[in-house]
Each structure stands twice: as C-alpha cells, then as structure tokens.
Design a protein around this motif. Structure first.
Motif, PDB file in Angstrom:
ATOM      1  N   ALA A 190       0.923  -1.242   0.084  1.00  0.00           N
ATOM      2  CA  ALA A 190       0.108  -0.099  -0.042  1.00  0.00           C
ATOM      3  C   ALA A 190       0.711   1.333  -0.097  1.00  0.00           C
ATOM      4  N   GLU A 191       1.973   1.205  -0.263  1.00  0.00           N
ATOM      5  CA  GLU A 191       3.050   2.552  -0.074  1.00  0.00           C
ATOM      6  C   GLU A 191       2.658   3.349   1.247  1.00  0.00           C
ATOM      7  N   SER A 192       2.175   2.789   2.271  1.00  0.00           N
ATOM      8  CA  SER A 192       1.941   3.532   3.330  1.00  0.00           C
ATOM      9  C   SER A 192       2.227   2.890   4.587  1.00  0.00           C
ATOM     10  N   ASP A 193       2.773   3.395   5.697  1.00  0.00           N
ATOM     11  CA  ASP A 193       2.867   2.935   6.940  1.00  0.00           C
ATOM     12  C   ASP A 193       1.858   2.885   7.832  1.00  0.00           C
ATOM     13  N   ALA A 194       1.002   3.260   7.178  1.00  0.00           N
ATOM     14  CA  ALA A 194      -0.211   3.695   8.511  1.00  0.00           C
ATOM     15  C   ALA A 194      -1.073   2.397   8.844  1.00  0.00           C
ATOM     16  N   ASP A 195      -1.033   2.576  10.295  1.00  0.00           N
ATOM     17  CA  ASP A 195      -2.162   1.408  10.751  1.00  0.00           C
ATOM     18  C   ASP A 195      -3.604   1.504  10.309  1.00  0.00           C
ATOM     19  N   SER A 196      -3.971   2.735  10.266  1.00  0.00           N
ATOM     20  CA  SER A 196      -5.377   2.729   9.687  1.00  0.00           C
ATOM     21  C   SER A 196      -5.842   2.613   8.276  1.00  0.00           C
ATOM     22  N   ALA A 197      -6.880   1.932   8.102  1.00  0.00           N
ATOM     23  CA  ALA A 197      -7.199   1.565   6.604  1.00  0.00           C
ATOM     24  C   ALA A 197      -7.603   3.102   6.053  1.00  0.00           C
ATOM     25  N   ARG A 198      -8.244   3.694   6.891  1.00  0.00           N
ATOM     26  CA  ARG A 198      -8.519   5.164   6.266  1.00  0.00           C
ATOM     27  C   ARG A 198      -7.270   5.813   5.859  1.00  0.00           C
ATOM     28  N   GLN A 199      -6.191   5.885   6.668  1.00  0.00           N
ATOM     29  CA  GLN A 199      -4.972   6.727   6.405  1.00  0.00           C
ATOM     30  C   GLN A 199      -4.369   5.791   4.932  1.00  0.00           C
ATOM     31  N   ARG A 200      -4.369   4.721   5.043  1.00  0.00           N
ATOM     32  CA  ARG A 200      -3.928   4.106   3.618  1.00  0.00           C
ATOM     33  C   ARG A 200      -4.711   4.510   2.547  1.00  0.00           C
ATOM     34  N   ILE A 201      -6.106   4.559   2.616  1.00  0.00           N
ATOM     35  CA  ILE A 201      -6.911   4.859   1.411  1.00  0.00           C
ATOM     36  C   ILE A 201      -6.337   6.182   0.952  1.00  0.00           C
ATOM     37  N   LEU A 202      -6.357   7.211   1.977  1.00  0.00           N
ATOM     38  CA  LEU A 202      -5.834   8.482   1.965  1.00  0.00           C
ATOM     39  C   LEU A 202      -4.588   8.636   1.047  1.00  0.00           C
ATOM     40  N   ASP A 203      -3.740   7.888   1.566  1.00  0.00           N
ATOM     41  CA  ASP A 203      -2.196   7.919   1.128  1.00  0.00           C
ATOM     42  C   ASP A 203      -2.110   7.352  -0.509  1.00  0.00           C
ATOM     43  N   TYR A 204      -3.100   6.574  -0.725  1.00  0.00           N
ATOM     44  CA  TYR A 204      -3.088   5.983  -2.121  1.00  0.00           C
ATOM     45  C   TYR A 204      -4.112   7.038  -3.006  1.00  0.00           C
ATOM     46  N   PHE A 205      -4.586   7.853  -2.501  1.00  0.00           N
ATOM     47  CA  PHE A 205      -5.275   8.657  -3.137  1.00  0.00           C
ATOM     48  C   PHE A 205      -4.256   9.965  -3.613  1.00  0.00           C
ATOM     49  N   LEU A 206      -3.424  10.389  -2.445  1.00  0.00           N
ATOM     50  CA  LEU A 206      -2.672  11.294  -2.516  1.00  0.00           C
ATOM     51  C   LEU A 206      -1.513  11.079  -3.564  1.00  0.00           C
ATOM     52  N   ALA A 207      -1.063   9.929  -3.768  1.00  0.00           N
ATOM     53  CA  ALA A 207       0.061   9.439  -4.625  1.00  0.00           C
ATOM     54  C   ALA A 207      -0.747   9.544  -6.037  1.00  0.00           C
ATOM     55  N   ARG A 208      -2.177   9.593  -6.382  1.00  0.00           N
ATOM     56  CA  ARG A 208      -2.644   9.800  -7.610  1.00  0.00           C
ATOM     57  C   ARG A 208      -3.608  10.848  -7.775  1.00  0.00           C
ATOM     58  N   PRO A 209      -3.441  11.939  -7.690  1.00  0.00           N
ATOM     59  CA  PRO A 209      -4.355  13.094  -7.764  1.00  0.00           C
ATOM     60  C   PRO A 209      -4.827  13.057  -9.292  1.00  0.00           C
ATOM     61  N   GLY A 210      -6.489  13.389  -9.373  1.00  0.00           N
ATOM     62  CA  GLY A 210      -6.918  13.565 -10.843  1.00  0.00           C
ATOM     63  C   GLY A 210      -6.785  12.129 -11.463  1.00  0.00           C
ATOM     64  N   GLN A 211      -6.506  11.163 -10.877  1.00  0.00           N
ATOM     65  CA  GLN A 211      -6.783   9.748 -11.489  1.00  0.00           C
ATOM     66  C   GLN A 211      -7.942   8.995 -11.098  1.00  0.00           C
ATOM     67  N   ILE A 212      -8.205   8.240 -12.008  1.00  0.00           N
ATOM     68  CA  ILE A 212      -9.485   7.359 -11.759  1.00  0.00           C
ATOM     69  C   ILE A 212      -9.261   6.061 -10.910  1.00  0.00           C
ATOM     70  N   ILE A 213      -9.606   6.043  -9.841  1.00  0.00           N
ATOM     71  CA  ILE A 213      -9.199   5.052  -8.745  1.00  0.00           C
ATOM     72  C   ILE A 213     -10.487   4.003  -8.793  1.00  0.00           C
ATOM     73  N   GLU A 214     -10.419   2.702  -8.859  1.00  0.00           N
ATOM     74  CA  GLU A 214     -11.466   1.829  -8.850  1.00  0.00           C
ATOM     75  C   GLU A 214     -11.949   1.577  -7.266  1.00  0.00           C
ATOM     76  N   GLY A 215     -13.191   1.242  -6.624  1.00  0.00           N
ATOM     77  CA  GLY A 215     -13.356   1.021  -5.486  1.00  0.00           C
ATOM     78  C   GLY A 215     -12.651  -0.512  -5.073  1.00  0.00           C
ATOM     79  N   ASP A 216     -12.225  -1.430  -5.842  1.00  0.00           N
ATOM     80  CA  ASP A 216     -11.742  -2.510  -5.788  1.00  0.00           C
ATOM     81  C   ASP A 216      -9.985  -2.361  -5.447  1.00  0.00           C
TER      82      ASP A 216
END
Ligand code: ZN
Ligand code: ZN
Length: 309
Positions: free
Chosen positions: A56-82
């Motif tokens: 997940a390219e994130s050391d965060a323990d919380s799922a929410r933070q991992r999701i945010l880190d994933y978004f932040l690495a890809r602004p403007g790109q389409i990300i699928e729920g899966d």
C-alpha cells in the motif's frame, strides 16, 4: 472479520506463505471435511488481505489513512473501489472514503456526483465516472468542507422542497465549488437533484455553472453559484445545450469588454451571462444566433441602454 494481530508487512514472505496455504488446500481439500476446507481458506483470505496492505505504499495502521495515502499519490486519476479494497484491507472502504470527504474535507468525487447528464450535459467532459470509481481532485483538503457538511445536514432536514434546499445551500456558499455529492446528500434523492439544479439555472435564472455550462476550468462534477442575482426574466429559459454553444462560440469571454473568468478577482467578482439580442417579448428566439455572452457589468449596461432607447 475479527481483529487480528498487527499485520506482517513483508510482501515476499506473505506471498510465499499464501502460496503454501493454497497448495495445502489443493492437496487436501478432496479428503477433508467442509469446515476444515473453510478454515484453510480463512487463513488464505487473511494472507491475501495482508498481502494487499503490504503493497500500500503507506506505513499507516489505519485503513482510512492507507486509502488517503493511495489517493494522494494519484491526484486526478480514476481509482476503482476494488483497488481501495486491496490496499486498505477492508471491504467497507466506501465508508472510509465518505469520512475522508465529509469529516476531513478531501475533494473526492465519485460516479454519484455525475448523474447530471441526461440528454445534454457533459459531452465535453473527457471522463465519466462509474458509481464505484473515485477521483481525488486536489492534494489539498478544504477545511471549510466540514462546516459546509454541517449546514447541508441542517438544510437537508428542513421541511422545504428539494429546489428550495438546493438554492438555500448555494446561497450560503456563493462562489464556492460544491461537489455534486453534497447536493445529492442534501436532496435525499439521487434522481431529482440534477433536474432541480438545471431548473434553477434555466427557469429561475440562477448562475449555477459547471464545467459544461460556462466554466471549463472547473473539475467535472462540481457546481458553483457565481452570484446572488438571478438573470432577468427575459434571459431565462435558455437550454443548457444552447447556452454552452453560445459561451463556447464567444470563447467564454464578454463580447463587449473581453472579460473572461481568468481575470476574476475579489474586488471585481464578475461572471458571464447570456443575453438576448432581440428580447423574447419582441419575438427574439432562444437560439444561439440571438444570444450573446456578456459579463454581468456589460449586461447591466445593455439593459439600461435598451430602456433609454
Ligand atoms: Zn463586459
Ligand atoms: Zn439580457
């Protein structure tokens, strides 16, 4: 799933263990009981989940933070729920996305913001999102979004029509970009609000603009009420498709003074309007050749001059 000890993060080890578990399943599943088969797969499920989290390219323990880190690495790109399911390690990722949006003000849009295209709407938008697709519009979160959501919640429960709720909300947020999700929430009705927004623009003359209706600089799925004034009666009832044609033809630029939105500033907060060259009442048509793009200042001047003539 029950709570489990802290996730082992080494991808290689997890992968090997998972393969080992699956091989064990493959070799034994014909000779063991169903509950034993299930138990083997439970273990494989956990390992697969941990494997997703490990990349997940994130050391965060919380799922929410991992999701945010994933978004932040890809602004403007389409990300699928899966994708979010894999890197967060949880199946209810959609709730976490909603929290990021509502409680933390991250500008994340989904397919829900975009049910606005009936017959004319978004043809010049390069993207069209499905309900389970997301885009982070900006790497900066909007601290005012939290306050806006509170207001939305209040208005949502008032005993007024959907159209009244929407305009009330817009008037409290003049000039601010409002993601369609907020209007969707406000209206409690997924199918009704895009139509009400369109009516506010075409029949009631409110300057509610989108990417496709006057402000190509806006992100898709975002609405702005540009000012607190309604267009004069005779400049209403212009179809969105015609309005768009006129604005595009005129280069999104006032045809009297050449003002365009990139000249906008706080001390002179103009916006563009569409004006009838020959008024309705004098037989002027609602077609592009009888319409012209003007800034609100020049528009007022034209009307004053028409009265003087
Ligand atoms: Zn002008
Ligand atoms: Zn006019």
């Amino acid at each position: 799933m029950s709570r489990r000890p802290k996730i082992q993060k080494d991808t290689e080890t997890l992968c090997n263990t998972l393969i080992h578990e699956l091989q064990r399943f493959q070799h034994t599943h014909k000779s063991i009981t169903t509950p034993d088969r299930v138990r083997l797969l439970v273990n494989a499920h956990h390992l697969l989940r941990d494997l997703g989290v490990s990349i997940a390219e994130s050391d965060a323990d919380s799922a929410r933070q991992r999701i945010l880190d994933y978004f932040l690495a890809r602004p403007g790109q389409i990300i699928e729920g899966d994708e979010l399911m894999v890197i967060s390690g949880i199946s209810e990722y959609a709730r976490r996305v909603r929290e990021l949006r509502i409680e933390h003000g991250w500008p994340i849009i989904t397919g829900n913001s975009q049910i606005t295209h009936e017959n004319d709407g978004m043809e010049d938008d390069p993207i069209s999102l499905k309900p389970d697709e997301y885009i982070l519009l900006s790497v900066e979160n909007d601290s005012t979004a939290v306050e806006r959501w509170k207001l939305a919640k209040k208005i949502r429960n008032e005993n007024i029509s959907v159209r009244e709720k929407i305009i009330k909300y817009f008037l409290a947020n003049i000039g601010k970009p409002i993601p369609g999700d907020e209007l969707d929430y406000l209206a409690k009705d997924r199918l009704e609000w895009p139509r009400r927004v369109r009516e506010l623009r075409t029949q009631f003359g409110w300057n509610v603009v989108t990417k496709a209706t006057g402000r190509p600089d806006l992100p898709v799925g975002v609405y702005v009420l540009e000012s607190d004034r309604q267009a004069p009666e005779h400049d209403r009832n212009i179809k969105d498709s015609v309005r768009r044609e006129v604005l595009r033809r005129d280069g999104y630029c006032c045809q009297d003074c050449r003002w365009s939105h990139n000249l906008w500033n706080k001390s002179d907060p103009r916006h563009l309007e569409v004006h009838h060259i020959i008024m309705h009442v004098q037989g002027g048509a609602n077609t592009a050749d009888n319409l012209i793009t003007l800034c609100n200042i020049c528009h007022d001047k034209r009307h004053i001059n028409e009265k003087l003539l």
